[in-house]
Design a protein around this motif. Structure first.
Motif, short mmCIF file in Angstrom:
data_model
loop_
_atom_site.label_atom_id
_atom_site.label_comp_id
_atom_site.label_asym_id
_atom_site.label_seq_id
_atom_site.Cartn_x
_atom_site.Cartn_y
_atom_site.Cartn_z
N TRP A 152 0.84 -1.21 0.00
CA TRP A 152 0.00 0.00 0.00
C TRP A 152 0.87 1.25 0.00
O TRP A 152 0.55 2.25 -0.65
CB TRP A 152 -0.95 0.02 1.21
N LYS A 153 1.97 1.22 0.73
CA LYS A 153 2.86 2.38 0.82
C LYS A 153 3.46 2.68 -0.56
O LYS A 153 3.55 3.84 -0.97
CB LYS A 153 3.97 2.09 1.84
N ARG A 154 3.82 1.61 -1.27
CA ARG A 154 4.38 1.77 -2.61
C ARG A 154 3.33 2.36 -3.56
O ARG A 154 3.63 3.23 -4.37
CB ARG A 154 4.85 0.39 -3.10
N LEU A 155 2.10 1.88 -3.42
CA LEU A 155 1.02 2.39 -4.26
C LEU A 155 0.77 3.88 -3.98
O LEU A 155 0.66 4.69 -4.90
CB LEU A 155 -0.27 1.59 -4.01
N ALA A 156 0.74 4.21 -2.68
CA ALA A 156 0.52 5.61 -2.28
C ALA A 156 1.63 6.50 -2.81
O ALA A 156 1.36 7.59 -3.35
CB ALA A 156 0.43 5.70 -0.76
N ALA A 157 2.87 6.02 -2.69
CA ALA A 157 4.02 6.81 -3.17
C ALA A 157 3.86 7.12 -4.66
O ALA A 157 4.12 8.24 -5.11
CB ALA A 157 5.32 6.06 -2.91
N GLY A 158 3.39 6.14 -5.41
CA GLY A 158 3.17 6.33 -6.85
C GLY A 158 2.10 7.36 -7.14
O GLY A 158 2.08 7.98 -8.19
N LEU A 159 1.20 7.51 -6.17
CA LEU A 159 0.11 8.48 -6.34
C LEU A 159 0.47 9.84 -5.72
O LEU A 159 -0.32 10.77 -5.73
CB LEU A 159 -1.18 7.95 -5.70
N GLY A 160 1.70 9.91 -5.15
CA GLY A 160 2.20 11.19 -4.64
C GLY A 160 1.92 11.51 -3.19
O GLY A 160 2.00 12.66 -2.78
N PHE A 161 1.60 10.49 -2.39
CA PHE A 161 1.45 10.79 -0.95
C PHE A 161 2.03 9.67 -0.11
O PHE A 161 2.30 8.58 -0.61
CB PHE A 161 -0.03 11.05 -0.59
N ASP A 162 2.23 9.99 1.19
CA ASP A 162 2.80 8.99 2.08
C ASP A 162 1.69 8.27 2.84
O ASP A 162 0.68 8.87 3.20
CB ASP A 162 3.76 9.66 3.08
N PHE A 163 1.87 6.99 3.03
CA PHE A 163 0.91 6.19 3.78
C PHE A 163 1.61 5.70 5.04
O PHE A 163 2.60 4.98 4.97
CB PHE A 163 0.40 5.03 2.92
N SER A 164 1.09 6.11 6.21
CA SER A 164 1.78 5.82 7.46
C SER A 164 1.37 4.50 8.09
O SER A 164 0.32 3.94 7.80
CB SER A 164 1.52 6.94 8.46
N GLU A 165 2.22 4.02 8.99
CA GLU A 165 1.98 2.78 9.71
C GLU A 165 0.72 2.93 10.59
O GLU A 165 -0.02 1.99 10.79
CB GLU A 165 3.20 2.45 10.58
N HIS A 166 0.53 4.15 11.07
CA HIS A 166 -0.65 4.44 11.89
C HIS A 166 -1.93 4.22 11.07
O HIS A 166 -2.87 3.56 11.51
CB HIS A 166 -0.58 5.89 12.40
N ASP A 167 -1.95 4.77 9.84
CA ASP A 167 -3.12 4.60 8.97
C ASP A 167 -3.31 3.14 8.57
O ASP A 167 -4.43 2.68 8.35
CB ASP A 167 -2.97 5.46 7.70
N ASN A 168 -2.20 2.39 8.50
CA ASN A 168 -2.27 0.98 8.12
C ASN A 168 -3.12 0.16 9.10
O ASN A 168 -3.72 -0.84 8.72
CB ASN A 168 -0.85 0.40 8.03
N GLU A 169 -3.18 0.61 10.36
CA GLU A 169 -3.99 -0.09 11.37
C GLU A 169 -5.45 -0.20 10.92
O GLU A 169 -6.14 -1.18 11.22
CB GLU A 169 -3.92 0.65 12.71
N ARG A 170 -5.90 0.81 10.18
CA ARG A 170 -7.31 0.84 9.74
C ARG A 170 -7.61 -0.24 8.69
O ARG A 170 -8.77 -0.48 8.39
CB ARG A 170 -7.65 2.21 9.14
N LEU A 171 -6.58 -0.84 8.13
CA LEU A 171 -6.80 -1.82 7.05
C LEU A 171 -6.91 -3.26 7.55
O LEU A 171 -7.27 -4.15 6.79
CB LEU A 171 -5.65 -1.74 6.03
N LYS A 172 -6.61 -3.46 8.83
CA LYS A 172 -6.60 -4.83 9.34
C LYS A 172 -7.98 -5.48 9.31
O LYS A 172 -8.94 -4.93 9.83
CB LYS A 172 -6.00 -4.86 10.74
N GLY A 173 -8.06 -6.64 8.68
CA GLY A 173 -9.31 -7.38 8.59
C GLY A 173 -10.27 -6.85 7.54
O GLY A 173 -11.34 -7.42 7.32
N VAL A 174 -9.88 -5.76 6.87
CA VAL A 174 -10.74 -5.10 5.89
C VAL A 174 -10.44 -5.65 4.49
O VAL A 174 -9.31 -5.99 4.18
CB VAL A 174 -10.46 -3.58 5.96
N SER A 175 -11.46 -5.73 3.63
CA SER A 175 -11.25 -6.30 2.28
C SER A 175 -10.30 -5.44 1.44
O SER A 175 -10.04 -4.29 1.77
CB SER A 175 -12.58 -6.41 1.55
N ARG A 176 -9.81 -6.03 0.36
CA ARG A 176 -8.84 -5.33 -0.50
C ARG A 176 -9.40 -4.01 -1.05
O ARG A 176 -8.74 -2.97 -0.98
CB ARG A 176 -8.42 -6.24 -1.65
N MET A 177 -10.62 -4.06 -1.59
CA MET A 177 -11.19 -2.86 -2.20
C MET A 177 -11.48 -1.78 -1.17
O MET A 177 -11.20 -0.61 -1.38
CB MET A 177 -12.47 -3.24 -2.96
#
Ligand code: B16
Ligand code: MG
Length: 215
Positions: free
Chosen positions: A24-49
């Motif tokens: 996800w961080k690599r994808l975000a970087a490609g889109l021009g923003f940073d994705f933090s470890e803190h925000d990553n917590e929100r993705l746990k158990g959540v579907s891909r889309m």
């Protein structure tokens, strides 16, 4: 009178969250923003889309449905490259031993994961045979906190929900277990997983005896 144990994958059996995060961080970087470890917590158990939507929201970016499909596919390509390198050494402490102890005690075991990559991961970890039933993102239409994934697991095992214990690291997963009428053991922080019947730091910290005295 516990008859079945149903295990979430990421965060319970193995820590794939680190690979999801890198992709996800690599994808975000490609889109021009940073994705933090803190925000990553929100993705746990959540579907891909849904995860992608949260990532885009964090970056304040909007995309069409077609673009989202493409971004999710790109992320999954990077993610699968990483999980293809996984080895059994990455199984979390006590996980294999605990699932095996359930089996030895005559308790049925199932996997209940949101991931569509579950089979790849289980194969890499060499633990496919630890589970009597495998329910993953390919078999369900409703994401946690909907109980579908766990109810299907119970159904495949032919065990009624009240005799099932779910092991989950995500709030949505604990909610799904409770919504399905099952007992829930949280893996992680008791302050976060307060809806669980019991919380431990990992499968190395739980015994079958403890399950028998769950409320
Ligand atoms: P995939 P779990 C979940 O696994 C992960 O926690 C979550 O971060 C991920 O987005 C989801 O699987 C879907 O994964 O992209 O491989 O289909 O905790 O339900 O085992
Ligand atoms: Mg999880």
């Amino acid at each position: 009178n516990i008859k079945a144990c149903i295990f979430d994958l990421d965060g319970v059996i193995v820590d794939t969250a680190v690979y999801h995060y890198k992709a996800w961080k690599r994808l975000a970087a490609g889109l021009g923003f940073d994705f933090s470890e803190h925000d990553n917590e929100r993705l746990k158990g959540v579907s891909r889309m849904r995860s992608l939507e949260i990532v885009l929201e964090c970056g304040g970016v909007t995309k069409t449905d077609a673009e989202k499909e493409q971004l999710a596919a790109q992320k999954n390509t990077w993610y699968t490259e990483m999980i293809n390198q996984m080895t059994p050494a990455e199984i979390l402490p006590g996980a294999q031993e605990f699932v095996q102890s359930c089996r030895d005690a005559g308790i049925k075991t199932a996997l209940g994961s949101a991931s569509k990559n579950s089979m790849t991961i289980l194969n890499k970890l060499n633990i496919v045979n630890l589970f009597d039933a495998i329910i993953d993102g390919n078999k369900v239409s409703k994401a946690k906190p909907d109980p579908e994934v766990f109810l299907k697991g119970a159904e495949e095992l032919s065990i009624e929900p009240q005799f099932c214990v779910v092991f989950e690291d995500a709030i949505a997963g604990v909610e799904a277990a409770k919504a399905g009428g099952m007992k829930a053991v949280g893996i992680g922080d008791a302050n976060i997983l307060h809806e669980a019947d019991m919380v431990v730091s990992g499968l190395d910290k739980v015994t079958l005896e403890q399950l028998e005295i769950l409320p």
